[in-house]
Design a protein around this motif. Structure first.
Motif, PDB file in Angstrom:
ATOM      1  N   ILE A   1      36.978  42.835  -3.286  1.00  0.00           N
ATOM      2  CA  ILE A   1      37.823  42.244  -4.335  1.00  0.00           C
ATOM      3  C   ILE A   1      38.342  40.884  -3.873  1.00  0.00           C
ATOM      4  N   GLU A   2      38.844  40.838  -2.649  1.00  0.00           N
ATOM      5  CA  GLU A   2      39.377  39.588  -2.111  1.00  0.00           C
ATOM      6  C   GLU A   2      38.285  38.520  -2.030  1.00  0.00           C
ATOM      7  N   TYR A   3      37.114  38.901  -1.533  1.00  0.00           N
ATOM      8  CA  TYR A   3      36.033  37.938  -1.366  1.00  0.00           C
ATOM      9  C   TYR A   3      35.563  37.392  -2.710  1.00  0.00           C
ATOM     10  N   THR A   4      35.359  38.281  -3.686  1.00  0.00           N
ATOM     11  CA  THR A   4      34.816  37.833  -4.978  1.00  0.00           C
ATOM     12  C   THR A   4      35.823  37.003  -5.773  1.00  0.00           C
TER      13      THR A   4
ATOM     14  N   PRO B   1      34.785  32.023 -10.346  1.00  0.00           N
ATOM     15  CA  PRO B   1      34.937  33.072  -9.336  1.00  0.00           C
ATOM     16  C   PRO B   1      33.970  34.218  -9.604  1.00  0.00           C
ATOM     17  N   VAL B   2      33.339  34.717  -8.547  1.00  0.00           N
ATOM     18  CA  VAL B   2      32.378  35.816  -8.685  1.00  0.00           C
ATOM     19  C   VAL B   2      33.029  37.031  -9.342  1.00  0.00           C
TER      20      VAL B   2
ATOM     21  N   LEU C   1      27.659  42.290  -3.101  1.00  0.00           N
ATOM     22  CA  LEU C   1      28.555  41.358  -3.778  1.00  0.00           C
ATOM     23  C   LEU C   1      29.087  40.264  -2.844  1.00  0.00           C
ATOM     24  N   HIS C   2      28.905  40.442  -1.545  1.00  0.00           N
ATOM     25  CA  HIS C   2      29.240  39.388  -0.592  1.00  0.00           C
ATOM     26  C   HIS C   2      28.107  38.372  -0.455  1.00  0.00           C
ATOM     27  N   GLY C   3      26.952  38.683  -1.030  1.00  0.00           N
ATOM     28  CA  GLY C   3      25.819  37.777  -0.887  1.00  0.00           C
ATOM     29  C   GLY C   3      25.386  37.666   0.568  1.00  0.00           C
ATOM     30  N   GLY C   4      24.913  36.501   0.950  1.00  0.00           N
ATOM     31  CA  GLY C   4      24.416  36.294   2.305  1.00  0.00           C
ATOM     32  C   GLY C   4      25.463  36.524   3.375  1.00  0.00           C
ATOM     33  N   TYR C   5      26.726  36.255   3.057  1.00  0.00           N
ATOM     34  CA  TYR C   5      27.783  36.458   4.048  1.00  0.00           C
ATOM     35  C   TYR C   5      27.970  37.940   4.393  1.00  0.00           C
TER      36      TYR C   5
END
Length: 380
Positions: free
Chosen positions: A265-268, A277-278, A340-344
């Motif tokens: 949640i925080e990352y997106t 925002p994602v 949902l974090h993608g590459g990270y």
């Protein structure tokens, strides 16, 4: 944070949670990355945990412990899982090994070992699995034979949590040439005994700060006063304790799932795609809504199981349900959150990457999820 209020905890438990959280944040988090490189958490953190009253918390006060309930143990498991701290095997020591001694040991054994386990001077390990025997205890080949006023122990064990640092090991062994689980015997091996040795740490996919290795027993002489329970009567003792062990795994799995959701949640919210925002994309919101719902459902079930465990009425089949379903849930959750974090999400410095690697083994240890399904199927 769950939406439904968790009503099983009192104000005392809330204060205890705060104490546990501060300990992990101050004494474990800053050093955990180094412990992952070392492959083991140092003995000093065990001593600090003992000084804070965070080891073997539900042992009676007469052994120097807090005399708390299993809800306090659950809090410690949750707080450690919430921060992704796979290193110190506190729950194995406190909630698996110590109860074997408490529930099945003589008073002399309890007085000899438990106070030092509470203080962190002795670190415990449960030693069951062998290279050719995992969930099937009938295949154990490690054995003891009587020799005068003692027993001689020979065998090899593997995948042992706390293997490198353990001082006190509850070992499952066959009695002589006996076959079949009814002839299992539990012996307590002390690391100072001649003939005992350890293999090197395994290089695991995850849980890199947790010391896991093979143990070897070459004509180790075991005094008869180190037998736990009776010779040949070890299998019922194992069966009695396994339900709580499996619930502990489920408790940690739900806590990890909830933490993964929070991180995501925080990352997106911070990460943007196409200037947005994602978290604002419908796909993200719907995926996280699904995750949130399943975690809420799991938490209600786990809280009910914790209460039943505290009241000594947790059914082994229900514990098997909790272990298999919650660890499967954790696998789905961390996978979706990593996506949902993608590459990270694939970078080790991000907690979701470590959680993804750490989560996989939970479907294997404590009895594989295939065995858990079999235990549930037997009740149909």
């Amino acid at each position: 944070m769950t939406i439904l209020k968790r009503e099983i905890f009192s104000d005392y438990h809330d204060m205890y949670r705060e104490t546990a959280r501060k300990f992990f944040e101050q004494e474990v988090v800053p050093y955990h990355a180094q412990w992952e490189k070392d492959g083991v958490a140092p003995r000093s953190v065990w001593k600090k945990a003992g000084e804070m009253g965070l080891l073997c918390v539900n042992l009676p006060e007469e052994y120097g412990a807090a005399g708390a309930d299993r809800l306090a143990s659950a809090i410690l498991i949750e707080e450690q899982a919430r921060l992704g701290l796979s290193g110190p095997g506190f729950s194995t020591h406190s909630d698996i090994v110590a109860p074997y001694v408490l529930n099945h040991g003589t008073e002399e054994q309890k007085q000899r070992w438990l106070p030092k386990m509470v203080s962190g001077d002795l670190i415990g390990a449960i030693v069951l699995t062998e290279p050719g025997a995992g969930s099937d205890l009938r295949s154990i080949r490690t054995n003891i034979r009587e020799d005068g006023d003692s027993y001689i122990l020979n065998g090899q064990k593997t995948f042992i949590t706390n293997g490198q640092c353990a001082d006190l090991m509850v070992v499952a062994t066959k009695s002589g040439d006996a076959s079949g689980t009814k002839e299992l015997t539990l012996v307590v091996v002390e690391a100072t005994m001649p003939g005992f040795s350890r293999g090197q740490n395994f290089h695991k996919i995850g849980m890199k700060a947790q010391d896991t290795c093979e143990l070897f027993f070459d004509n180790v002489r075991i005094p008869k006063e180190n037998i736990l329970g009776e010779v040949g009567k070890g299998f019922p003792l194992l069966s009695k304790e396994l339900a709580w062990e499996r619930l502990q795994i489920a408790i940690g799995a739900v806590a990890t799932s909830a933490a993964a959701l929070d991180w995501t949640i925080e990352y997106t919210r911070e990460r943007k795609a196409f200037g947005t925002p994602v978290s604002d994309f419908q796909n993200t919101r719907f995926r996280l809504a699904e995750v949130k719902t399943e975690i809420e459902i799991a938490q209600v079930f786990i809280d009910r199981c914790i209460v039943e465990a505290e009241e000594e009425r947790l059914d082994p089949a229900v514990a098997a349900m909790a272990k298999y379903w919650c660890t499967e849930l954790m696998g789905r959750v961390v996978d979706q959150c990593l996506q949902l974090h993608g590459g990270y999400g694939y970078i080790w410095e991000y907690p979701i990457a470590r959680a993804y690697a750490d989560a996989r083994v939970h479907r294997i240890y404590g009895g594989s999820n295939e065995i858990m399904r079999e235990l549930v199927a037997r009740t149909l």
